[in-house]
Design a protein around this motif. Structure first.
Motif, mmCIF file in Angstrom:
data_model
loop_
_atom_site.group_PDB
_atom_site.id
_atom_site.type_symbol
_atom_site.label_atom_id
_atom_site.label_comp_id
_atom_site.label_asym_id
_atom_site.label_seq_id
_atom_site.Cartn_x
_atom_site.Cartn_y
_atom_site.Cartn_z
ATOM 1 N N MET A 43 27.052 28.892 40.803
ATOM 2 C CA MET A 43 28.633 29.443 40.874
ATOM 3 C C MET A 43 29.534 28.454 41.876
ATOM 4 S SD MET A 43 29.294 33.259 39.615
ATOM 5 C CE MET A 43 29.296 33.627 41.505
ATOM 6 N N LEU A 95 27.724 47.764 43.051
ATOM 7 C CA LEU A 95 27.221 47.032 42.105
ATOM 8 C C LEU A 95 25.563 46.968 42.452
ATOM 9 C CD1 LEU A 95 28.343 43.457 40.950
ATOM 10 C CD2 LEU A 95 28.343 45.581 39.432
ATOM 11 N N VAL A 141 26.807 38.630 38.692
ATOM 12 C CA VAL A 141 28.157 39.087 39.553
ATOM 13 C C VAL A 141 29.220 38.408 38.970
ATOM 14 C CG1 VAL A 141 28.958 38.955 41.835
ATOM 15 C CG2 VAL A 141 26.429 39.574 41.672
ATOM 16 N N MET A 142 29.110 36.965 38.632
ATOM 17 C CA MET A 142 30.102 36.472 38.107
ATOM 18 C C MET A 142 30.666 37.059 36.935
ATOM 19 S SD MET A 142 30.747 34.112 35.619
ATOM 20 C CE MET A 142 29.197 33.722 35.066
ATOM 21 N N SER A 184 39.036 37.267 39.752
ATOM 22 C CA SER A 184 37.717 37.792 39.611
ATOM 23 C C SER A 184 37.368 39.378 40.178
ATOM 24 C CB SER A 184 36.535 37.003 40.201
ATOM 25 O OG SER A 184 35.305 37.723 40.172
ATOM 26 N N ALA A 185 36.868 40.368 39.781
ATOM 27 C CA ALA A 185 36.777 41.586 40.477
ATOM 28 C C ALA A 185 35.441 41.315 41.629
ATOM 29 C CB ALA A 185 36.386 42.738 39.670
ATOM 30 N N THR A 186 34.755 40.287 41.704
ATOM 31 C CA THR A 186 33.804 40.161 42.604
ATOM 32 C C THR A 186 34.034 39.028 43.387
ATOM 33 O OG1 THR A 186 32.516 38.894 40.904
ATOM 34 C CG2 THR A 186 32.045 41.215 40.997
ATOM 35 N N ASN A 189 24.902 47.322 46.695
ATOM 36 C CA ASN A 189 25.938 47.628 47.875
ATOM 37 C C ASN A 189 26.561 46.198 48.286
ATOM 38 O OD1 ASN A 189 25.384 50.212 47.832
ATOM 39 N ND2 ASN A 189 23.752 50.028 49.516
ATOM 40 N N GLY A 190 26.815 45.435 47.248
ATOM 41 C CA GLY A 190 27.395 44.076 47.430
ATOM 42 C C GLY A 190 26.527 42.873 47.932
ATOM 43 N N TRP A 191 25.324 43.205 47.972
ATOM 44 C CA TRP A 191 24.451 42.217 48.676
ATOM 45 C C TRP A 191 23.185 42.071 47.904
ATOM 46 C CZ3 TRP A 191 22.251 41.014 53.960
ATOM 47 C CH2 TRP A 191 21.812 39.610 53.965
ATOM 48 N N VAL A 233 30.457 39.993 35.763
ATOM 49 C CA VAL A 233 31.022 41.364 35.651
ATOM 50 C C VAL A 233 32.493 41.032 36.499
ATOM 51 C CG1 VAL A 233 30.795 43.681 37.380
ATOM 52 C CG2 VAL A 233 28.960 42.751 35.968
ATOM 53 N N GLY A 234 32.587 40.137 37.308
ATOM 54 C CA GLY A 234 33.754 39.911 38.147
ATOM 55 C C GLY A 234 34.861 39.471 37.091
ATOM 56 N N ARG A 291 32.831 45.211 43.795
ATOM 57 C CA ARG A 291 31.742 44.229 44.138
ATOM 58 C C ARG A 291 30.833 45.243 45.029
ATOM 59 N NH1 ARG A 291 33.509 40.240 48.759
ATOM 60 N NH2 ARG A 291 33.307 42.331 49.809
ATOM 61 N N ASP A 292 31.297 46.087 45.924
ATOM 62 C CA ASP A 292 30.249 46.567 46.874
ATOM 63 C C ASP A 292 29.414 47.928 46.453
ATOM 64 O OD1 ASP A 292 30.908 44.886 48.617
ATOM 65 O OD2 ASP A 292 32.704 45.832 49.659
ATOM 66 N N THR A 314 34.380 32.407 34.579
ATOM 67 C CA THR A 314 35.293 32.246 35.942
ATOM 68 C C THR A 314 34.325 32.491 37.001
ATOM 69 O OG1 THR A 314 36.886 33.208 34.434
ATOM 70 C CG2 THR A 314 37.341 33.153 36.894
ATOM 71 N N THR A 353 33.827 33.211 41.352
ATOM 72 C CA THR A 353 34.294 34.134 42.166
ATOM 73 C C THR A 353 34.906 33.508 43.547
ATOM 74 O OG1 THR A 353 32.156 33.726 43.477
ATOM 75 C CG2 THR A 353 32.254 35.880 41.898
ATOM 76 N N ALA A 385 35.755 47.044 38.188
ATOM 77 C CA ALA A 385 34.353 46.870 39.022
ATOM 78 C C ALA A 385 34.526 46.794 40.571
ATOM 79 C CB ALA A 385 33.673 45.383 38.675
ATOM 80 N N PHE A 421 29.397 37.513 47.596
ATOM 81 C CA PHE A 421 28.341 38.651 47.460
ATOM 82 C C PHE A 421 27.550 38.736 48.721
ATOM 83 C CE2 PHE A 421 25.545 41.530 44.718
ATOM 84 C CZ PHE A 421 26.704 42.462 44.250
ATOM 85 N N THR A 422 27.996 38.580 49.789
ATOM 86 C CA THR A 422 27.224 38.727 50.861
ATOM 87 C C THR A 422 27.497 40.030 51.879
ATOM 88 O OG1 THR A 422 28.912 37.135 52.024
ATOM 89 C CG2 THR A 422 26.886 36.256 51.300
ATOM 90 N N GLY A 423 28.080 40.944 51.150
ATOM 91 C CA GLY A 423 28.535 42.349 51.956
ATOM 92 C C GLY A 423 29.432 42.064 52.999
#
Lengths: 408, 408
Positions: free
Chosen positions: B197, A342, A327-328, B59-61, A354-356, A330-331, A339-340, B236, B238, A337, B93-95
């Protein structure tokens, strides 16, 4: 260069049987450029009528032999050609002396083989910033030209190794309209990088018939999805060179042949994968496949950000399905991108969506995949049709051992 | 997070004495978010009339608290403000749950301190992809608000540590027109990256008076030449967050003051350097100074290519003056370079110029510089007036040890 590292655990069992290529002969010799007691020069000769194409590093500090190859590769000629490669010294960052050394090698090789110097292509790989003792190589040209033969693939592949732990070769035989076409290639490289900037070198030969522009286009396109899709640590060498020669000895013109393209793609991908499998300190072979990106270019940016991330690579070394690091990466990549949207998979295991974390995800399933020698990270961006796949290896103590040693 | 790593050999001798900042009080508590037996929550309160500014990861995430801070930071308000930070869980990344947790923390904190929730800024750092057990934090808000006091800098700095090996603080007192202005800041981060992270977080306070737009401009400009000029491994996070509050308690308006700008720059650079000094596995503090580039942006690109190169960083770990790897990094960076105009220095030692090793260069001189704990690489491109300086650390077995361990 210190003690020879052990053979990579990812190495193939043995050097493959490669087909003889009509119009191509090879030889190797021990010139003592830097290493003692081993071959360190390779000579390949291509008959008249051959066409050549090349792809080279885009480094702004590229080495003298690369500049010389670039200047010559576009010329049309019926004179035949030669490729002369030494290991042990890269002839890079050697000022005007570098170009003088290349000129002397081309002159002497041309004289020995009856070729104009403009048809001799050279590569050098090894330590940089030291003058190439080219007289040690020219002194061997008589021996080399006398030893030229059609089947010396493995010996040639060994002569161009620096910190490689195994010689790299790949080949194919294609049937086109009932006639047999051969492709054979050798490569060296312990990733894009190696101590003292030894580099990736690739030489591929075929007895197919292809015009120079058609060969150049094909090689450039296929490099983009093979050698340009591998990374060991993101460090680009000053000497990366791919040269391909088509002798036409088979008499079969393959321009536009999908079968030939597929076979050549297979040979190039095999060689590229072997370079990753010999990545410094590598214990895992890793495929990073990105889909659903806004464009192919974005997919490639994300894939390379993942493949070059020290955090992702150390997690793989530790067999840790640490998807947060994916995730990091990609970010941070800079490409589009959300997040929600991915989705992340390790092998076939759906890890996050869906972000989690995915419902029903069990870490032991992903951990089982990470224990394999071949690891696959799949990322879907959920944005479009862009896709790219790249290959890398893990980052281990072996990498530090190899590269933090003082040169000696 | 495994065993606590030993204190970095590059750590300062002790936490500095920081000035009390009028209008700012702090407290810390042990909420048990993830770690046992240590403080893991920090609360700072700023009096009414304070202005706030922030700089966040691109970051995009990025994590839920970052998105919340970004949404709030531009608002004008006289209501005072609070900053609540936890370690142990990044709430990244916890939705949708991530945003819900932030909302609950802001609501409860606002209620405890008599502030609107829109004036509560939160950060979270630690493991990602796990739900933040925010009820453990809200349960401590009574204790935290009761303990708020002016001098709790070190305790606050310790509460936000994850894999940091020492707490990070820096401060300054400036005399402006005979009146005393204080600046105090704390930071956490073991580089841009850390296991799972954990991230870089920075909080700076002053009793100077500054309008919100002026403070935002100043913080953004100074971040660009301090925190944005450090790298441990190019990964980088998040959650990277810098928040600065100016309470105005001194009554001194410092808009346009060069003395204040210089003092704040010094505090930010000090904190940024401390993050590098706590870089994972670091044994060397490295300054990379690039001059003579075509532009400042090109200089920065070259400097970052050198500072992020695994080959350069492992050479520094091995105390090897391997200038060929610097040539390689310049060549691959993509910014303008001319091989034959490059000048390279290690410390004061002239290593290479005009495309080759410098006449009279003796490797033992450069090797002596590399043995120092603080290493300086100087590169002049010989093309223009562009310049940039960045800071990094070496790449060692310690980095692999920390990051290749399975999370547990």
């Amino acid at each position: 260069m210190g003690a020879t590292p052990p053979r990579s655990p990812l190495a193939p069992a043995r050097f493959p049987d490669l087909p003889a290529i009509g119009g191509v002969t090879l030889a190797a010799a021990a010139a003592g450029v830097r290493y003692a007691g081993r071959d360190d020069v390779m000579l390949a000769r291509l008959d008249s009528g051959s066409t050549l194409a090349g792809v080279f590093t885009r480094s702004a500090t590229r080495a003298a032999p690369v500049l010389d190859c670039e200047a010559k590769i576009g010329a049309e000629s019926d004179a035949g050609a030669a490729i002369l490669v030494n290991s042990g010294n890269a002839n890079a960052f050697t000022g005007r002396n570098g170009a003088d050394a290349v000129a002397a090698l081309c002159e002497t090789t041309g004289h020995a083989l009856g070729l104009p110097p403009g048809r001799v292509f050279t590569s050098s790989t090894g330590v940089i910033g030291e003058l190439l003792p080219y007289d040690r190589i020219t002194a061997k040209l008589g021996e080399l030209s006398g030893a030229l033969g059609p089947g010396n693939w493995e010996r040639a592949a060994r002569a161009i190794m620096t910190t490689d732990t195994f010689p790299k070769g790949a080949g194919a035989v294609v049937d086109i309209g009932g006639r047999r076409i051969g492709i054979a290639g050798i490569a060296k490289g312990s990733g894009m990088i190696a101590p003292d900037m030894a580099t990736m070198l690739v030489y591929i030969f075929t007895d197919a018939k292809l015009s120079r522009p058609a060969l150049q286009t094909l090689v450039a396109e296929l490099s983009d999805c093979t050698f340009n899709c591998i990374t060991v640590d993101g460090d680009t060498s000053t000497s990366d060179t791919l040269l391909m020669g088509a002798t036409g000895a088979s008499g079969v013109d393959v321009e536009g042949s999908e079968a030939f393209r597929e076979a050549l793609h297979g040979v190039m991908l095999d060689l590229a994968h072997q370079v990753v499998r010999d990545g410094e300190g590598a214990t895992k072979f890793v495929e990073v496949a990105v889909t659903g990106a806004a464009s192919d270019a974005d997919a490639r940016t994300h894939a390379m950000a993942i493949a070059n991330s020290p955090l992702v690579k150390t997690a793989i070394a530790g067999e840790d399905p640490n998807w947060g690091r994916v995730v990091m990466a990609v970010g941070k990549s800079g490409a589009a991108a959300d997040r929600d949207r991915l989705t992340i998979r390790f092998g076939e295991v759906l890890v996050a969506e869906n972000g989690w974390v995915a419902p029903g995800y069990r870490e032991e399933d992903a951990a089982a995949h990470m224990k394999r020698q071949e690891v696959r990270i799949g990322v879907d961006l959920g944005l479009g049709e862009g896709a790219a796949t790249v290959w890398t290896c893990d980052l281990t103590h072996g990498y530090i051992d190899i590269n933090a040693d003082y040169r000696s």
